[in-house]
Design a protein around this motif. Structure first.
Motif, PDB file in Angstrom:
ATOM      1  N   ALA A  90       0.847  -1.206   0.000  1.00 53.88           N
ATOM      2  CA  ALA A  90       0.000   0.000   0.000  1.00 53.88           C
ATOM      3  C   ALA A  90       0.881   1.255   0.000  1.00 53.88           C
ATOM      4  N   GLY A  91       1.975   1.188   0.759  1.00 50.60           N
ATOM      5  CA  GLY A  91       2.895   2.324   0.782  1.00 50.60           C
ATOM      6  C   GLY A  91       3.545   2.539  -0.565  1.00 50.60           C
ATOM      7  N   PHE A  92       3.915   1.432  -1.247  1.00 49.38           N
ATOM      8  CA  PHE A  92       4.514   1.583  -2.574  1.00 49.38           C
ATOM      9  C   PHE A  92       3.504   2.144  -3.563  1.00 49.38           C
ATOM     10  N   GLN A  93       2.254   1.709  -3.466  1.00 50.34           N
ATOM     11  CA  GLN A  93       1.228   2.214  -4.387  1.00 50.34           C
ATOM     12  C   GLN A  93       1.101   3.733  -4.268  1.00 50.34           C
TER      13      GLN A  93
ATOM     14  N   GLU B 281       5.133  -2.872 -10.568  1.00 47.92           N
ATOM     15  CA  GLU B 281       4.060  -3.685 -10.000  1.00 47.92           C
ATOM     16  C   GLU B 281       3.792  -3.351  -8.537  1.00 47.92           C
ATOM     17  N   ILE B 282       2.533  -3.429  -8.164  1.00 49.53           N
ATOM     18  CA  ILE B 282       2.137  -3.216  -6.770  1.00 49.53           C
ATOM     19  C   ILE B 282       2.335  -4.498  -5.969  1.00 49.53           C
ATOM     20  N   GLU B 283       2.055  -5.638  -6.586  1.00 48.05           N
ATOM     21  CA  GLU B 283       2.195  -6.933  -5.918  1.00 48.05           C
ATOM     22  C   GLU B 283       3.439  -7.655  -6.462  1.00 48.05           C
ATOM     23  N   PRO B 284       4.474  -7.846  -5.635  1.00 48.68           N
ATOM     24  CA  PRO B 284       5.652  -8.601  -6.101  1.00 48.68           C
ATOM     25  C   PRO B 284       5.270 -10.050  -6.401  1.00 48.68           C
TER      26      PRO B 284
ATOM     27  N   TYR C 277      11.706  -2.108 -12.285  1.00 51.29           N
ATOM     28  CA  TYR C 277      10.834  -0.928 -12.273  1.00 51.29           C
ATOM     29  C   TYR C 277      10.395  -0.591 -10.858  1.00 51.29           C
ATOM     30  N   ARG C 278       9.919  -1.584 -10.128  1.00 49.37           N
ATOM     31  CA  ARG C 278       9.483  -1.313  -8.755  1.00 49.37           C
ATOM     32  C   ARG C 278      10.676  -0.918  -7.887  1.00 49.37           C
ATOM     33  N   SER C 279      11.817  -1.611  -8.051  1.00 48.03           N
ATOM     34  CA  SER C 279      12.986  -1.321  -7.235  1.00 48.03           C
ATOM     35  C   SER C 279      13.481   0.109  -7.465  1.00 48.03           C
ATOM     36  N   GLU C 280      13.607   0.505  -8.724  1.00 46.12           N
ATOM     37  CA  GLU C 280      14.149   1.837  -9.020  1.00 46.12           C
ATOM     38  C   GLU C 280      13.174   2.938  -8.633  1.00 46.12           C
ATOM     39  N   VAL C 281      11.899   2.720  -8.851  1.00 49.40           N
ATOM     40  CA  VAL C 281      10.903   3.717  -8.429  1.00 49.40           C
ATOM     41  C   VAL C 281      10.933   3.854  -6.911  1.00 49.40           C
ATOM     42  N   GLY C 282      11.066   2.734  -6.206  1.00 49.15           N
ATOM     43  CA  GLY C 282      11.084   2.774  -4.751  1.00 49.15           C
ATOM     44  C   GLY C 282      12.296   3.477  -4.181  1.00 49.15           C
ATOM     45  N   ALA C 283      13.409   3.526  -4.942  1.00 48.34           N
ATOM     46  CA  ALA C 283      14.630   4.166  -4.451  1.00 48.34           C
ATOM     47  C   ALA C 283      14.619   5.671  -4.640  1.00 48.34           C
TER      48      ALA C 283
END
Length: 860
Positions: A39-42, A127-130, A148-154
């Motif tokens: 939810a936090g990543f979304q 992706e929202i769900e790994p 994509y998720r890793s780089e966006v999260g950083a």
């Protein structure tokens, strides 16, 4: 005279035999910065998508065909492997990494269309769900995320630069600055360096629009400044921009062509400045109208191509104070048959006074006799020639061998600078010419420089002045030793208290940003020197930083200053400073300033170069100068260890003779060469028998110093060092694995000097970056084992490289010198003979350092 019991330190003549292919490590899974918090990543993803879309809309709304977007990494994402270069801001998506600002900030070249498409890509693919993947070793299912998720999260933030990122002063401030003495040229305007290969039409259009906007103002004079590169770096794009009353604008802007292959095999941008016929900055009357300057600054601050605007370069000798005595100074004359080290004194002139004229090795410079101000340079030359005789209380800490001076007069007296140099490039061209002349005529490789440019260095950045100095140093194989700069008047700190806790309390009340070293003290290819209080000054604690000495660190946290020396105490209440030299009339004078601590350090470095016949690599000289440097005892107190490094670096250098020799109970080994791409140095050796127990436990002490010349790209500012080398020492322990096999389990043993953390801090990536424990050209490591450790007598010294995200290791390699001293603190074990014999038994070649350079130069 050398102690007959000492032994010369040893140099490997075949270091290349120890350099081997570096094993590649398999990449692990991508890091999920929102593990367990989908939810936090979304929510975070939605924020980043919106910021990317907004940047594209703003760029399109301004009508700019291209621009530059700033990406700030989160604290947890500062590491190289987390940067968004694999999936997001790629050439395939029409982005190019073209620079940086502070730590963790990157600039990417972009177009409005590329940004909108990236926003859509992130929305679709992050992706929202790994997904769940079975771990082959444990058999359990684990979450795995895409790049994509890793780089966006950083990423913390994505936005276009705003005016405040480019400009932090007003037109009124600027005019006041321009009207001060010793200002050269106009505003220093640093441009982004566009990548023509990605969007060539947009780049050409962007440069044309910038020219048109400047020409519309009228009376704008814009000429290239420091466009030449430091080694392995692409050319910088910097202008000196000023205003004249009436008349058309005269502007020279770059024309970029597509990349070509450089001398080292890497791709470099090709930059032309079109018609480079001289544009004379003095054409017309300088315009100092506030409204006109505000118009110019508004255009520059809103222009996409502009990265940063600095106040015009203002040069001054590092300010120092002095009190003149009536007595004449006594400096022994040179011995006729002796040769002496020679130091280039870059200043406003050295007086041809009777005590110093025998020590003059030569001189040059454009400044006429009537425009010289010889007080400052004469004091410096007096310390070089007669430091111990003029300061007998400090003699044990000063270089015993006097130095000659080569008088390089590039700085006129106050108020005359603009009469000699119209633009900053003219000053640096003159400096470079004088450096070449001093080296050609007198073999000078070590230059004492106490000139500073206050106000142009920002935060942990890397100024254009430092970049120019580093370029000259590298091009001509010389070393500049630079004063850290002084706090003046009310800026000065209270005197440093004797009790460490009281010192911390005093420092806690000070604004660090206002005390940082003055440009070019943050240069990376030489040394910077801070100042200590000498003994014998009433009411002043000796051996602590002076009240005026500025503090580091350097670019991105690099260790600055590296060394410190006695600079005289701040003269208060009629006290003398405790440091004495000579005036242009030959009288004794006392004075204080980091510019007076600097020649005491320069003398040691010049003596090292002289003893090694001018053949030693720059990196070896730098490593030798800091390897045995010692902090005063008072600054070794535990509460001060993490603080003191920003004032005194590694400490006070030892005399050259001691730096080049060992006692029988210690040995220093020197590895000096070039580390190629994808290679590492690996030296396996046996710990001295006399320091090894029957069970393999090893005692003693080891000290390691690394000096290397990293490629620098000023476009990345705080992250301008694009490659770093790092050393490690392993004890090669044996263990039994799960299959019952005996394997080698290397145990890392080295600690960075001064790596102790202040209270309540953790070893975060940011701390490592900002404390000089990671990205710095000179590193020191240590390990003390008084009771012994481990159970293996086999050890391995390693040297490896690390590149910044998006950087390419130069095909020509990186020059380095690595020094390792093994010693017995109890001064009993025959370490020197044991280690040397064991190395020779392995078939490796050693030579005394005083002859090693000569052997190498003959190609043996």
């Amino acid at each position: 005279m050398a102690d007959p019991l000492t032994r010369p330190i040893q140099v490997f003549l075949d270091t290349q035999r120890l350099i081997q292919v570096q094993p590649t490590k398999p990449r692990g899974p991508k890091k999920d910065f929102f593990a367990g918090d989908n939810a936090g990543f979304q929510k975070h993803k939605a924020k980043i998508v919106k910021e990317i879309e907004q940047a594209g809309k703003e760029l399109a709304g301004r009508g700019d065909p291209a621009g530059f977007v700033m990406v700030q990494m989160r604290e947890e994402g500062l590491g190289k492997s987390y940067r968004p270069l694999g999936a997001l801001f790629t050439a395939q998506h029409r982005f190019a990494l073209i620079g940086g600002a502070s730590i963790g900030q990157m600039y990417f070249q972009a177009t409005p269309e590329a940004l909108q498409e990236l926003a859509a890509l992130v929305q679709a693919k992050a992706e929202i769900e790994p997904r769940l993947v079975e771990n082959e070793e444990t058999g359990e299912f684990e979450e795995r995320v895409t790049a994509y998720r890793s780089e966006v999260g950083a990423i913390e933030e994505v936005r276009l630069p705003i005016a405040a990122d480019r400009l932090d002063f007003s037109a009124r401030d600027a005019i006041s600055w321009l009207e001060t003495e010793n200002v050269i040229g106009g505003y220093v305007v640093e441009l982004f360096r566009p990548n023509v290969d990605v969007t060539p039409i947009a780049v050409t259009s962007m440069i044309s629009r910038f020219r048109e906007r400047l020409e519309e103002l009228g009376g704008v004079i814009a000429v290239p400044f420091s466009d030449r590169s430091v080694e392995f770096s692409s050319p910088g794009l910097t202008l000196s921009v000023d205003l004249r009353v009436g008349g058309p604008s005269q502007i020279i802007l770059p024309t970029l062509r597509q990349s070509s292959e450089g001398d080292d095999g890497s791709e470099v941008d090709v930059v032309d400045y079109g018609d480079t016929a001289p544009v004379r900055a003095r054409i017309g009357v300088p315009d100092r109208t506030a409204t006109r300057h505000q118009q110019l600054l508004d255009v520059l601050a809103s222009e996409a191509l502009v990265r940063r605007i600095e106040l015009p370069l203002r040069l001054e000798a590092s300010p120092a104070t002095s009190n003149v005595d009536d007595a004449q100074a006594k400096i022994p004359a040179p011995v006729g048959s002796e040769t002496y080290p020679v130091v280039g004194v870059v200043d406003a002139g050295v007086a041809n006074v009777a005590q110093l004229s025998p020590w003059r090795a030569g001189g040059s410079g454009p400044i006429t006799p009537g425009d010289r101000d010889e007080d400052h340079g004469t004091f410096i030359a007096g310390l070089l020639a007669g430091g111990p005789s003029l300061n007998p209380m400090l003699a044990a800490s000063l270089e015993a061998v006097p130095c000659r001076h080569f008088d390089i007069t590039v700085m006129p007296r106050r108020g005359m600078l603009s009469q000699y140099y119209e633009t900053p490039d003219e000053f640096f061209d003159q400096l470079e010419a004088e450096v070449q002349r001093a080296k050609s005529e007198s073999g000078v490789r070590i230059f004492n420089m106490s000139l500073g440019a206050p106000g142009i260095r920002k935060g942990l950045g890397y100024s254009s002045f430092a970049a120019s100095l580093d370029r000259i140093a590298l091009a001509h194989d010389v070393i500049f030793v630079v004063a850290a700069g002084n706090l003046r008047g009310l800026e000065a700190r209270p005197e440093w208290p004797e009790a460490p806790e009281d010192a911390l309390t005093m420092l806690a009340t000070r604004a660090i940003a206002e005390e940082r070293i003055t440009a070019p003290g943050e240069h990376l290819y030489g040394l910077t020197v801070g100042a200590l209080n000498p003994e014998g000054v009433f009411g002043v604690t000796p051996d602590v930083p002076t009240a005026y000495s500025r503090r580091g660190p350097g670019p991105g946290g690099a260790r600055k200053p590296e060394l410190a020396h006695y600079g005289g105490s701040l003269s208060r209440s009629g006290n003398t400073s405790g440091l004495y030299s000579i005036t242009p009339t030959g009288a004794i004078t006392d004075g204080s300033g980091t510019s007076y601590a600097t020649p005491l350090t320069t003398a040691s470095l010049a003596t090292l170069d002289h003893r090694l016949e001018g053949r030693a690599a720059r990196e070896t000289l730098l490593a030798l100068s800091v390897h045995k440097a010692q902090r005063p005892k008072i600054l070794k107190a535990k509460p001060l260890r993490a603080v003191a490094r920003d004032f005194v670096g590694f400490g006070v250098p030892v005399q050259a003779e001691r730096a080049l020799s060992d006692d029988p109970h210690s040995i220093t080994l020197v590895f000096s060469d070039i580390l190629p791409p994808r290679r590492e140095l690996s030296f396996v050796f046996t710990w001295p028998r006399s320091l090894t127990s029957s069970t393999g436990k090893c005692r003693g002490r080891v000290d390691v110093t690394l000096a290397h010349t990293p490629p620098i790209d000023a476009a990345f500012d705080a992250e301008c060092q694009r490659v770093q080398l790092q050393a490690q020492l392993y004890q090669l322990e044996e263990k039994i694995n799960a299959k019952g096999e005996i394997i080698i389990d290397p145990q890392p043993m080295l600690n960075h000097c001064d790596s102790q953390l202040p209270e309540h801090l953790e070893y975060t990536e940011r701390y490592l970056l900002e404390s000089g424990l990671k990205w710095t050209p000179i590193k020191r490591y240590e390990k003390n084992m008084p009771r012994g450790c481990g159970s293996a007598s086999e050890w391995r010294l390693s040297l490896k490289a690390l590149t910044r995200a998006g950087a390419i290791f130069p095909q020509a390699g990186v020059r380095f010198s690595l020094l390792m001293t093994i010693s017995d603190p109890s001064a009993a074990a025959p370490v020197y003979e044991e280690v040397r014999a064991e190395i020779l038994r392995r078939g490796l070649r050693l030579a005394d350092i005083t002859v090693a350079q000569r052997v190498r130069s003959r190609g043996a």
